[in-house]
Design a protein around this motif. Structure first.
Motif, PDB file in Angstrom:
ATOM      1  N   PHE A 227       0.801  -1.185   0.145  1.00  0.00           N
ATOM      2  CA  PHE A 227       0.475   0.180   0.145  1.00  0.00           C
ATOM      3  C   PHE A 227       0.962   0.994  -0.367  1.00  0.00           C
ATOM      4  O   PHE A 227       0.554   2.432   0.133  1.00  0.00           O
ATOM      5  CB  PHE A 227      -0.914  -0.007   1.037  1.00  0.00           C
ATOM      6  N   ASP A 228       2.205   0.844   0.258  1.00  0.00           N
ATOM      7  CA  ASP A 228       2.893   2.241   0.256  1.00  0.00           C
ATOM      8  C   ASP A 228       2.800   3.129   1.238  1.00  0.00           C
ATOM      9  O   ASP A 228       2.284   4.511   0.869  1.00  0.00           O
ATOM     10  CB  ASP A 228       3.185   3.057  -1.365  1.00  0.00           C
ATOM     11  N   GLY A 251       2.291  16.032  17.487  1.00  0.00           N
ATOM     12  CA  GLY A 251       2.724  16.937  16.689  1.00  0.00           C
ATOM     13  C   GLY A 251       3.865  15.906  15.928  1.00  0.00           C
ATOM     14  O   GLY A 251       4.076  15.693  15.390  1.00  0.00           O
ATOM     15  N   PHE A 252       3.699  14.571  16.330  1.00  0.00           N
ATOM     16  CA  PHE A 252       4.358  13.327  15.939  1.00  0.00           C
ATOM     17  C   PHE A 252       3.772  12.674  14.509  1.00  0.00           C
ATOM     18  O   PHE A 252       4.439  12.587  13.760  1.00  0.00           O
ATOM     19  CB  PHE A 252       4.753  11.672  16.748  1.00  0.00           C
ATOM     20  N   SER A 253       2.185  13.183  14.646  1.00  0.00           N
ATOM     21  CA  SER A 253       2.071  12.448  13.261  1.00  0.00           C
ATOM     22  C   SER A 253       2.208  13.719  12.124  1.00  0.00           C
ATOM     23  O   SER A 253       2.543  13.401  10.769  1.00  0.00           O
ATOM     24  CB  SER A 253       0.079  12.794  13.455  1.00  0.00           C
ATOM     25  N   ASN A 254       2.245  14.647  12.470  1.00  0.00           N
ATOM     26  CA  ASN A 254       2.988  16.012  11.734  1.00  0.00           C
ATOM     27  C   ASN A 254       4.286  15.981  11.024  1.00  0.00           C
ATOM     28  O   ASN A 254       4.367  15.847   9.967  1.00  0.00           O
ATOM     29  CB  ASN A 254       2.612  17.244  11.644  1.00  0.00           C
ATOM     30  N   PHE A 255       4.976  15.245  12.258  1.00  0.00           N
ATOM     31  CA  PHE A 255       6.632  15.116  11.567  1.00  0.00           C
ATOM     32  C   PHE A 255       6.848  14.164  10.576  1.00  0.00           C
ATOM     33  O   PHE A 255       7.653  14.173  10.052  1.00  0.00           O
ATOM     34  CB  PHE A 255       7.046  15.039  12.968  1.00  0.00           C
ATOM     35  N   MET A 256       5.525  12.690  11.001  1.00  0.00           N
ATOM     36  CA  MET A 256       6.027  11.977  10.084  1.00  0.00           C
ATOM     37  C   MET A 256       5.949  12.448   8.455  1.00  0.00           C
ATOM     38  O   MET A 256       6.316  11.261   7.548  1.00  0.00           O
ATOM     39  CB  MET A 256       4.901  10.750  10.418  1.00  0.00           C
ATOM     40  N   ASN A 257       5.106  13.744   8.516  1.00  0.00           N
ATOM     41  CA  ASN A 257       4.708  14.200   6.743  1.00  0.00           C
ATOM     42  C   ASN A 257       6.294  14.418   6.219  1.00  0.00           C
ATOM     43  O   ASN A 257       6.822  14.411   4.971  1.00  0.00           O
ATOM     44  CB  ASN A 257       4.635  15.316   6.891  1.00  0.00           C
ATOM     45  N   ASN A 258       7.505  15.062   7.739  1.00  0.00           N
ATOM     46  CA  ASN A 258       9.089  14.466   6.399  1.00  0.00           C
ATOM     47  C   ASN A 258       9.639  13.334   6.463  1.00  0.00           C
ATOM     48  O   ASN A 258      11.032  13.371   5.243  1.00  0.00           O
ATOM     49  CB  ASN A 258       9.700  15.130   7.554  1.00  0.00           C
ATOM     50  N   ILE A 259       9.065  12.208   6.399  1.00  0.00           N
ATOM     51  CA  ILE A 259       9.138  10.618   5.502  1.00  0.00           C
ATOM     52  C   ILE A 259       9.812  10.448   4.240  1.00  0.00           C
ATOM     53  O   ILE A 259       8.216  11.194   3.611  1.00  0.00           O
ATOM     54  CB  ILE A 259       8.370   9.811   6.327  1.00  0.00           C
ATOM     55  N   GLN A 260      10.502  10.205   3.366  1.00  0.00           N
ATOM     56  CA  GLN A 260       9.928  10.454   1.425  1.00  0.00           C
ATOM     57  C   GLN A 260       9.742   9.473   1.313  1.00  0.00           C
ATOM     58  O   GLN A 260       8.573   9.630   0.405  1.00  0.00           O
ATOM     59  CB  GLN A 260      11.615  10.913   1.504  1.00  0.00           C
ATOM     60  N   GLN A 261       9.957   8.166   1.597  1.00  0.00           N
ATOM     61  CA  GLN A 261       9.494   7.056   1.649  1.00  0.00           C
ATOM     62  C   GLN A 261       7.950   7.059   1.475  1.00  0.00           C
ATOM     63  O   GLN A 261       7.597   7.635   2.472  1.00  0.00           O
ATOM     64  CB  GLN A 261       9.890   5.374   1.993  1.00  0.00           C
ATOM     65  N   GLY A 262       6.856   6.338   0.921  1.00  0.00           N
ATOM     66  CA  GLY A 262       5.706   6.707   0.968  1.00  0.00           C
ATOM     67  C   GLY A 262       5.184   7.324   0.609  1.00  0.00           C
ATOM     68  O   GLY A 262       5.147   8.821   0.508  1.00  0.00           O
ATOM     69  N   CYS A 263       3.520   7.212   0.564  1.00  0.00           N
ATOM     70  CA  CYS A 263       2.182   7.931   0.144  1.00  0.00           C
ATOM     71  C   CYS A 263       1.521   8.630   0.783  1.00  0.00           C
ATOM     72  O   CYS A 263       1.187   9.613   1.108  1.00  0.00           O
ATOM     73  CB  CYS A 263       1.397   7.794  -0.921  1.00  0.00           C
TER      74      CYS A 263
END
Length: 337
Positions: A227-228, A251-263
């Protein structure tokens, strides 16, 4: 904003006639819900109204910097002490999410309910529904209400509204950021709003223990290649070991937006009662994670939303992906569509 001007005027007329007004941010309030309610509180107080603010779970300690936060009460007796003729809910998709369905059901006289929100998943439960899904935040919608009706915005009101805009745009870094959110914030600063104060309290609030816990959560990151989706989790045992609260890991959920992999990303959080809160995020225009959230009974925005799923935490994500595999949920569009 333009298409809502008639609603802004209609709400003004209702409030002109109102005597006893109850303001309701949702339970476990975030800066947008609480800041919007507190800005409205100050306005109505200056207008000579008898106005109260109720939140079922009280005000989180991290939001104690907001002007007038001490005016918020969590004692349900308030519902019986005053015959409210008008109730305004902020940033709440429905009465259950707000945590007030039971109280409203028990009222002997029916007040006028005004529903102010910016989520597409809002169920339009009010007598008047002021919804603007193009707005960055409910605070931006409240700003337009003041602006269109030419109401004066003082420094306290401005600071509370800035908190809502900053939180929901993740300090102007997520997809909700646009010309209007920046313009509104600039105008609120012009009216005395304390942008620096808000930013300091919302984004420089992490202790060493919290960051160590973040390190453990990051160490559990996994990438579901089918599912990427990149995902991780936090258990209640983790919270107890580091003696931190759920609000302290916000804030951790928004921090995960910095991850390059995954859609898209999913952060699974175990609550004290054993249920699991899942927060979904994406930065891609062709991804609609709210479609996933709605399937599981949740809601939110196209790029930021959440839902709840039964525990235990160790198997919650397995069941989540199994359900995604079984169902044909339309959460991905062809790139460029």
């Amino acid at each position: 904003m333009v298409e809502n001007q008639a609603l802004y005027k209609k709400i003004k007329n209702i409030l002109d006639d109102a005597q006893n007004v109850l303001l309701l941010p949702h339970q476990n309030p975030d800066p947008d819900a609480l800041g919007s309610a507190l800005a409205m509180y100050e306005f109505l107080k200056k207008s000579g109204k008898n106005v109260k603010v109720f939140c079922k779970t009280g005000v989180p300690s991290r939001l104690h910097f907001l002007p007038n936060h001490t005016e918020v009460v969590s004692d349900p007796c308030i519902w019986k002490e005053t015959p409210f003729d008008t109730i305004i809910l902020f940033d709440s998709g429905d009465l259950f999410y707000a945590g007030v369905a039971e109280y409203i059901e028990e009222l002997t006289s029916r007040p006028t309910i005004i529903n102010i929100d910016h989520h597409a998943s809002n169920k339009k439960f009010g007598d008047v529904n002021l919804l603007d899904i193009s707005a960055s935040s409910t605070a931006e919608v409240v700003y337009y209400f003041f602006h269109v009706n030419r109401f004066e915005i003082n420094a306290n009101m401005a600071t509370n509204l800035i908190a809502g805009v900053i939180a929901d745009t993740d300090n102007f870094t997520n997809a909700a950021t646009n010309y209007f959110s920046l313009f509104v914030t600039g105008d609120l600063i012009k009216h005395g709003g304390k942008y620096k104060l808000v930013k300091e309290h919302l984004y420089r609030d992490k202790s060493v223990d919290i960051l160590k816990l973040w390190g453990e959560i990051l160490g559990r990151l996994q990438h579901h290649t089918t599912f990427d989706i990149v995902y991780t989790y936090i258990s209640q045992d983790d919270m107890n070991r580091y003696d931190v609260t759920h609000e302290e890991i916000s804030g951790f959920s928004n921090f995960m937006n910095n991850i390059q992999q995954g859609c898209a990303t999913v952060f699974f959080k175990e609550k004290e009662d054993g249920s699991i809160r899942a927060s979904l995020r994406t930065t891609l225009d062709h991804i609609d994670v709210s479609a996933i959230a709605k399937h599981f009974g949740g809601g939110g925005h196209k790029k930021a939303c959440g839902f709840e799923i039964e525990g235990p935490i160790e198997t919650a994500f397995e069941r989540f992906f199994q359900e995604l595999e079984r169902q044909q949920i339309p959460w991905k569009s062809p790139v460029g569509e």
